[in-house]
Design a protein around this motif. Structure first.
Motif, short mmCIF file in Angstrom:
data_model
loop_
_atom_site.label_atom_id
_atom_site.label_comp_id
_atom_site.label_asym_id
_atom_site.label_seq_id
_atom_site.Cartn_x
_atom_site.Cartn_y
_atom_site.Cartn_z
N GLN A 19 0.82 -1.21 0.00
CA GLN A 19 0.00 0.00 0.00
C GLN A 19 0.86 1.26 0.00
OE1 GLN A 19 -3.50 0.17 -0.29
NE2 GLN A 19 -2.85 2.28 -0.76
N THR A 22 2.36 1.69 -3.40
CA THR A 22 1.30 2.10 -4.31
C THR A 22 1.02 3.59 -4.19
OG1 THR A 22 0.25 -0.09 -4.22
CG2 THR A 22 -1.12 1.77 -4.93
N ARG A 26 1.55 6.27 -7.16
CA ARG A 26 0.39 7.03 -7.65
C ARG A 26 0.69 8.52 -7.67
NH1 ARG A 26 -4.68 3.95 -4.53
NH2 ARG A 26 -4.88 2.24 -6.05
N ASP A 33 -5.19 5.67 -10.35
CA ASP A 33 -5.70 4.30 -10.42
C ASP A 33 -4.58 3.27 -10.51
OD1 ASP A 33 -8.36 5.18 -10.39
OD2 ASP A 33 -8.28 5.59 -12.55
N ARG A 35 -2.02 0.42 -9.86
CA ARG A 35 -2.15 -0.74 -8.98
C ARG A 35 -0.86 -1.56 -9.05
NH1 ARG A 35 -4.28 -5.83 -10.09
NH2 ARG A 35 -5.07 -5.05 -12.10
N THR A 37 1.17 -4.85 -8.86
CA THR A 37 0.85 -6.26 -9.06
C THR A 37 1.91 -7.20 -8.49
OG1 THR A 37 1.89 -6.20 -11.26
CG2 THR A 37 -0.49 -5.77 -11.13
N TYR A 62 3.68 -2.85 -11.92
CA TYR A 62 2.41 -2.16 -11.67
C TYR A 62 1.68 -1.90 -12.99
CZ TYR A 62 5.24 2.01 -12.77
OH TYR A 62 6.07 2.93 -13.38
N THR A 64 -1.23 0.70 -14.97
CA THR A 64 -2.00 1.95 -15.03
C THR A 64 -2.88 1.89 -16.27
OG1 THR A 64 -0.51 3.24 -16.42
CG2 THR A 64 0.02 3.14 -14.07
#
Length: 396
Positions: A19, A22, A26, A33, A35, A37, A62, A64
């Motif tokens: 988190q 992330t 971001r 959005d 994320r 992975t 990640y 997008t």
């Protein structure tokens, strides 16, 4: 890096999780959005490379709206024992305002040199952390298990000279801009760095070829630690004629990364790391430090003046290029400033140098056959003769 050291080094804090990464990406990528992975952590440096920090490499995959991506990040967190120090505050201040301003000045004057890796995130609260681009992904590497080449040291001195020149311009025009950088690493406040002069002085007395220098160091020993503490603070308390710069404060081999051409193997660039110890002080502080932390024995004996004169030539050239309005330093004044900071070199010769080669001077004599000891004696002969030629022992 030895495999058995990985477990010892990889101690990922609880907050450093998917988190957190992330949220950082971001914000940096401006992709709300985004994320993650896949996220893997490995040690970001070899054991012993970092004194006050934990370095972790994060390999992130990640997604997008633009597609799938992956990147490697270097995450720097503070060791618990240094959590109350100013180290991270200093480095964040450097990356937040000083280094970007230096980059702007270079760009305006058509100099494409890079002085630092990109920092994509920093914070002091709730955790002290900085996140950088991974220079390893751009073919920069630490120098390990060998000494720096002449070209690599010249590259390191070129970057240091530009860093110093930019700070001289700022100090001359906007001294308040660097006012906060006043808490450098005072080496003589480290116990093992303040206790070497006595054994070194006694060692000189046991070596016939060096005995004549002992009386000089008996005089030096009395006040040199107090003088070093005073000089570190003199810009704030008692400015002297000379050249004040924003010192790097810890300019050694482990705080640069070098890049070589993939085809020819030739040196291309170096990058400065670790701006935690920056403070305004005489430029000779960084140079004295580098003599013993960047140069090897042969370079200290045979190339010292050549390498420092190269640094000085880049310093003057950069000052002219960026429109420095103060008086340009000249060679006699430069070497006079080095002479003024001679106590710093006394510290390195007496304490750091023997420690760096694993010598205990308390009982060592030249009757021993240990190669390290004989090399140290020969280097002392050369360095002490240079001190004498340079007038270091006058007016002690």
């Amino acid at each position: 890096m030895a495999e058995d050291s990985l477990a010892d080094q990889l101690n990922v804090p609880e907050w450093l999780n998917e988190q957190f990464v992330t949220d950082v990406l971001r914000s940096h990528e401006k992709e709300p959005d985004l994320r993650v992975t896949k996220l893997d952590f490995t040690p970001g440096s070899a054991k012993g490379d970092n004194y006050a920090s934990v370095i972790i490499r994060a390999r992130v995959e990640y997604i997008t709206q633009k597609g799938f991506f992956s990147k490697s990040l270097i995450i720097k967190t503070v060791l618990e024992m240094f959590a109350g120090s100013a180290l991270f505050k200093t480095e964040i201040g450097m990356y937040r305002k000083v280094l970007p301003e230096f980059a702007r000045i270079l760009r305006e004057n058509n100099d494409t040199s890079r002085l630092y890796a990109e920092c994509i995130y920093y914070s002091l609260e709730p955790s002290q952390v900085m996140i950088f681009e991974d220079l390893g992904e751009m073919d920069y590497a630490m120098v390990r298990d060998r000494v720096l080449t002449h070209g690599e040291i010249c590259g390191a001195y070129s970057k240091l000279a530009k860093f110093h020149a930019l700070s001289m311009k700022i100090i001359n025009e906007r001294p308040e801009f660097v006012k906060e950088f006043k808490d450098g690493i005072c080496l003589v406040d480290i116990p093992y760095m303040s206790s070497g002069m006595g054994p070194f002085k006694d060692f000189l007395g046991r070596i016939p070829e060096l005995d004549r220098y002992k009386t000089h160091f008996e005089k030096i020993e009395v006040h040199f630690i107090d003088r070093l503490r005073d000089i570190m603070k003199e810009y704030q308390t008692n400015p002297q004629p000379g050249y004040y710069v924003l010192c790097h404060g810890d300019y050694h081999t482990r705080n640069i990364m070098v890049k070589h051409n993939k085809e020819s193997g030739g040196f291309e660039d170096c990058m400065l790391l670790d701006y935690q110890g920056c403070y305004v002080a005489p430029l000779a502080f960084d140079l004295m430090y580098s003599i013993y932390m960047l140069m090897n024995r042969e370079q200290r004996i045979g190339e010292l003046e050549t390498l420092l004169n190269y640094y000085f030539s880049v310093l003057r050239e950069t000052l002219r290029k960026i429109g420095y309005q103060g008086k340009l330093p000249d060679p006699p004044a430069f070497w006079k400033e080095m002479y003024r900071l001679k106590d710093y070199e006394f510290l390195f010769l007496s304490t750091y140098l023997p420690m760096s080669v694993g010598l205990s001077l308390e009982t060592a004599t030249n009757e021993e056959t240990d190669d390290k000891l004989q090399d140290f004696i020969e280097e002392c002969k050369s360095i002490l003769a240079r001190f004498e030629r340079s007038g270091y022992f006058e007016n002690l």
